[in-house]
Write a protein that holds these residues in place. Structure first.
Motif, PDB file in Angstrom:
ATOM      1  N   UNK A 139       0.824  -1.209   0.000  1.00 23.85           N
ATOM      2  CA  UNK A 139       0.000   0.000   0.000  1.00 23.85           C
ATOM      3  C   UNK A 139       0.862   1.265   0.000  1.00 23.85           C
ATOM      4  N   UNK A 140       1.950   1.243   0.758  1.00 24.22           N
ATOM      5  CA  UNK A 140       2.850   2.401   0.800  1.00 24.22           C
ATOM      6  C   UNK A 140       3.482   2.608  -0.569  1.00 24.22           C
ATOM      7  N   UNK A 141       3.946   1.516  -1.175  1.00 23.83           N
ATOM      8  CA  UNK A 141       4.572   1.624  -2.495  1.00 23.83           C
ATOM      9  C   UNK A 141       3.574   2.130  -3.537  1.00 23.83           C
ATOM     10  N   UNK A 142       2.374   1.617  -3.499  1.00 19.38           N
ATOM     11  CA  UNK A 142       1.350   2.053  -4.440  1.00 19.38           C
ATOM     12  C   UNK A 142       1.059   3.541  -4.278  1.00 19.38           C
ATOM     13  N   UNK A 146       1.518   6.364  -7.241  1.00 19.29           N
ATOM     14  CA  UNK A 146       0.405   7.225  -7.647  1.00 19.29           C
ATOM     15  C   UNK A 146       0.738   8.704  -7.463  1.00 19.29           C
ATOM     16  N   UNK A 147       1.382   9.030  -6.362  1.00 17.57           N
ATOM     17  CA  UNK A 147       1.771  10.419  -6.097  1.00 17.57           C
ATOM     18  C   UNK A 147       2.761  10.919  -7.153  1.00 17.57           C
ATOM     19  N   UNK A 148       3.743  10.082  -7.514  1.00 20.13           N
ATOM     20  CA  UNK A 148       4.732  10.456  -8.530  1.00 20.13           C
ATOM     21  C   UNK A 148       4.058  10.617  -9.889  1.00 20.13           C
ATOM     22  N   UNK A 149       3.152   9.721 -10.204  1.00 19.49           N
ATOM     23  CA  UNK A 149       2.459   9.814 -11.495  1.00 19.49           C
ATOM     24  C   UNK A 149       1.610  11.087 -11.579  1.00 19.49           C
ATOM     25  N   UNK A 166      11.149   8.118 -20.494  1.00 13.47           N
ATOM     26  CA  UNK A 166      10.312   8.804 -19.514  1.00 13.47           C
ATOM     27  C   UNK A 166      10.067   7.915 -18.295  1.00 13.47           C
ATOM     28  N   UNK A 167      10.040   6.611 -18.510  1.00 19.89           N
ATOM     29  CA  UNK A 167       9.831   5.684 -17.395  1.00 19.89           C
ATOM     30  C   UNK A 167      10.982   5.779 -16.390  1.00 19.89           C
ATOM     31  N   UNK A 173      12.047   9.195  -9.561  1.00 20.59           N
ATOM     32  CA  UNK A 173      11.218   9.941  -8.606  1.00 20.59           C
ATOM     33  C   UNK A 173      10.631   9.017  -7.550  1.00 20.59           C
ATOM     34  N   UNK A 174      10.224   7.832  -7.938  1.00 17.99           N
ATOM     35  CA  UNK A 174       9.700   6.867  -6.965  1.00 17.99           C
ATOM     36  C   UNK A 174      10.771   6.458  -5.972  1.00 17.99           C
TER      37      UNK A 174
END
Length: 176
Positions: A139-142, A146-149, A166-167, A173-174
């Motif tokens: 959940x933390x990783x997800x 999502x925040x980075x995206x 771009x990936x 950033x992740x």
């Protein structure tokens, strides 16, 4: 007259240690390189450690790599030789198991190894104390992804349009 029977010969043979040439042949049969074999057989304690690791079920090549590369590198930083390696083989086995089962990553394994060599710590306790678990909370990783995206919508769109570089920016950033 002195009578030497087969039983006596077997008893004597069972007490004799293996010769370096026999050890080299054994390691060759296990798939180790000549350079690894020469280094390992130069010191009796390295052979003993390797034999313990292999007996515990660790692949010979993996065991040799941990002894020569990981342990050897840490010893060299201290100005010591490979023959100076003095480690509880059960602890080394546990570190390798943790890395091989992906409970911790290799970098964490090296960190645990350094602590074991310096302070003879328990590998599991050290991992728990320093939160070295590589499994992470899904959940933390997800949430991070999502925040980075959301914060990097242009990079997401570039990736979706076929720009694979771009990936890398998103991964970076992740990681941060």
């Amino acid at each position: 007259p002195i009578i030497i029977d087969d039983d006596w010969i077997q008893r004597v043979r069972s007490t004799m240690s293996v010769t370096p040439d026999e050890k080299k042949a054994e390691y060759r049969n296990l798939g180790l390189s000549e350079k690894e074999i020469e280094t390992l057989t130069a010191e009796r304690n390295l052979c003993d450690i390797l034999d313990d690791l292999i007996a515990s079920g660790i692949a010979p090549k993996t065991a040799a790599t941990w002894i020569l590369t990981e342990c050897g590198g840490l010893l060299r930083k201290k100005g010591l030789q490979a023959g100076d390696l003095d480690i509880d083989t059960d602890k080394l086995i546990r570190i390798i198991e943790l890395v091989e089962t992906n409970a911790i990553n290799r970098a964490a394994g090296k960190r645990v190894l350094a602590a074991v060599l310096d302070s003879d710590v328990d590998p599991d306790a050290y991992c728990a104390e320093h939160q070295l678990d590589s499994q992470g909370d899904r959940d933390v990783l997800l949430a991070v992804v999502l925040r980075v995206m959301e914060a990097n919508q242009k990079a997401v769109n570039d990736y979706l349009s076929g720009k694979e570089k771009a990936a890398q920016a998103l991964f970076g950033n992740c990681m941060r």
